[in-house]
Design a protein around this motif. Structure first.
Motif, PDB file in Angstrom:
ATOM      1  N   ARG A 267       1.149  -1.398  -0.160  1.00  0.00           N
ATOM      2  CA  ARG A 267       0.052   0.098  -0.047  1.00  0.00           C
ATOM      3  C   ARG A 267       1.013   1.130   0.349  1.00  0.00           C
ATOM      4  N   LEU A 268       1.847   0.971  -0.187  1.00  0.00           N
ATOM      5  CA  LEU A 268       2.942   2.438   0.603  1.00  0.00           C
ATOM      6  C   LEU A 268       3.766   3.072  -1.353  1.00  0.00           C
ATOM      7  N   ALA A 269       3.508   1.426  -2.487  1.00  0.00           N
ATOM      8  CA  ALA A 269       3.798   1.573  -3.264  1.00  0.00           C
ATOM      9  C   ALA A 269       3.029   2.463  -4.666  1.00  0.00           C
ATOM     10  N   ASP A 270       3.117   3.478  -5.167  1.00  0.00           N
ATOM     11  CA  ASP A 270       2.236   3.783  -6.340  1.00  0.00           C
ATOM     12  C   ASP A 270       3.135   3.014  -7.822  1.00  0.00           C
ATOM     13  N   ALA A 271       4.222   2.406  -7.640  1.00  0.00           N
ATOM     14  CA  ALA A 271       3.888   1.429  -8.948  1.00  0.00           C
ATOM     15  C   ALA A 271       5.060   0.635  -8.137  1.00  0.00           C
ATOM     16  N   TYR A 272       4.924  -0.923  -8.691  1.00  0.00           N
ATOM     17  CA  TYR A 272       5.368  -1.928  -8.483  1.00  0.00           C
ATOM     18  C   TYR A 272       6.447  -2.171  -9.471  1.00  0.00           C
ATOM     19  N   ILE A 273       7.408  -2.213  -9.411  1.00  0.00           N
ATOM     20  CA  ILE A 273       8.743  -2.189 -10.499  1.00  0.00           C
ATOM     21  C   ILE A 273       9.280  -3.911 -10.210  1.00  0.00           C
TER      22      ILE A 273
END
Length: 388
Positions: free
Chosen positions: A288-294
């Protein structure tokens, strides 16, 4: 044979009720956590939901009853063979398996690892009992020894998690692709859900007002294919457009010093946060902290992409691996050449701009669960076992 669906359960019509005996044979499931173990647990969860008629004995070579097992019940009976002497444990398991084959005459034996396939073939074939080999990925991507190849050739079917895993294994081991069926990984939509960023975690990692890229991966020197170094190399270009970007790396391993030095050499060490190991139960709050999973990786499937999508987070993967299945060939996320920092940077910029439909977290979650939720796995498993 027809089926009824009631709530989360799939059951046989009482008119066609019959007892169906299966045997599963695995190396280990509860001794440690990992991708294979998580996959097998999902299979257990799906099998338990088949209800009437389906019963299986599960033989576990390296587990013992002390490990937590929430799946033991009427449909799944577990037998453990962990022993100080691995050879003795294997002999005891072989003896029990042979006894079950003689006494129960199962409709099918499911072999959960290529390292057990020769044993299963040796015991099943003389009795005329067919077997299926369940595979996960890397363990059969490389050339197998002759006995293992014969064991695969003798199997009624081979189940694997993705088209990529099938194609790679067939190419190197001479397997007939028509024999391979798909049983993909699954995502628990109740466990992984969207939500706000926890203030205590934002403070812990220094993510205030940051656009957060995230990767969950082992940081082992033998696993550089995960692409953490590629993402670090992409950061300078990303930062030009989004100076507030930070990269949260979750995982541990002996490659972390090299990665930290790379970030320092590129002048982005203040943007890369190594969070270390995070327990499975805490992963959702971190997604939930992420704006994108890379993760421009080379995966057999890539369950982490589904976990991120179920949390409403857009994803980026490599373009030459099993991630084609969870990302639906790019419909649900960005797929780029996995060792190309420029391509990673360009895709990250598109994601952070948020204009693409693949950035719609609610839609992304709906698609992921519809295709790869536990219900979808259960229906696929039922279809496969009915075809045996």
């Amino acid at each position: 044979m027809s089926i009824d669906t009631v709530g989360d359960k799939i059951s046989l019509n009482t008119a066609s009720y019959q007892r169906i005996n299966h045997i599963f044979v695995f190396l280990e499931v509860f001794k440690q956590e990992g991708g294979i173990q998580s996959y097998v647990k999902d299979i257990f969860r799906a099998y338990s939901g088949l209800e009437k008629g389906y019963q299986a004995d599960v033989l576990l070579l390296r587990d013992n009853p002390e490990y937590s097992n929430p799946f033991a019940g009427d449909s799944l009976k577990f037998h453990y063979f962990q022993n100080k002497s691995p050879q003795l444990g294997r002999i005891k398991m072989a003896g029990v398996l042979f006894k079950f084959l003689l006494q129960k005459r199962p409709q099918q034996v499911f072999c959960g690892h290529i390292k057990l396939a020769v044993l299963v073939q040796t015991l099943c074939q003389p009795l005329g009992i067919s077997y299926t080999v369940l595979t996960y990925g890397k363990e059969f991507w490389e050339p197998l020894n002759e006995k293992e190849r014969r064991a695969l050739a003798g199997a009624k079917e081979i189940w694997t998690i993705s088209r990529y895993s099938r194609d790679r294994a067939c190419a190197v081991n001479g397997i007939d692709p028509q024999k391979v069926r798909m049983l993909p990984c699954a995502i628990d939509g109740d466990k992984f859900t969207p939500g706000s960023k926890q203030p205590e975690l934002v403070e812990k990692y220094g993510l205030q007002d940051a656009k957060v890229l995230m990767t969950v991966a082992r940081l082992w020197s033998g696993d550089i294919y995960k692409g953490v170094d590629v993402t670090i190399r992409a950061l300078p270009k990303i930062i030009q457009a989004f100076p507030e970007v930070k990269y949260l790396v979750i995982g541990r391993g002996d490659d972390q010093p090299r990665l930290a030095q790379l970030a320092k050499d590129l002048g982005v060490s203040d943007r890369v946060i190594f969070a270390g190991f995070v327990p499975t139960e805490d992963l959702m709050a971190h997604y939930r902290l992420a704006d994108a999973y890379i993760m421009p990786s080379q995966e057999g499937f890539g369950i982490v992409y589904l976990e991120a999508m179920a949390c409403g987070v857009p994803v980026l993967s490599g373009d030459d691996d099993g991630s084609a299945d969870p990302l639906q060939d790019g419909k649900l996320g960005w797929r780029v050449p996995h060792r190309n920092p420029e391509a990673v940077a360009a895709a990250c910029l598109e994601i952070l701009q948020g204009k693409d439909k693949r950035c719609d977290g609610e839609w992304l979650r709906e698609q992921a669960i519809a295709l790869f939720g536990i219900d979808a796995l259960q229906k696929q498993l039922l279809s496969l076992v009915q075809s045996q």
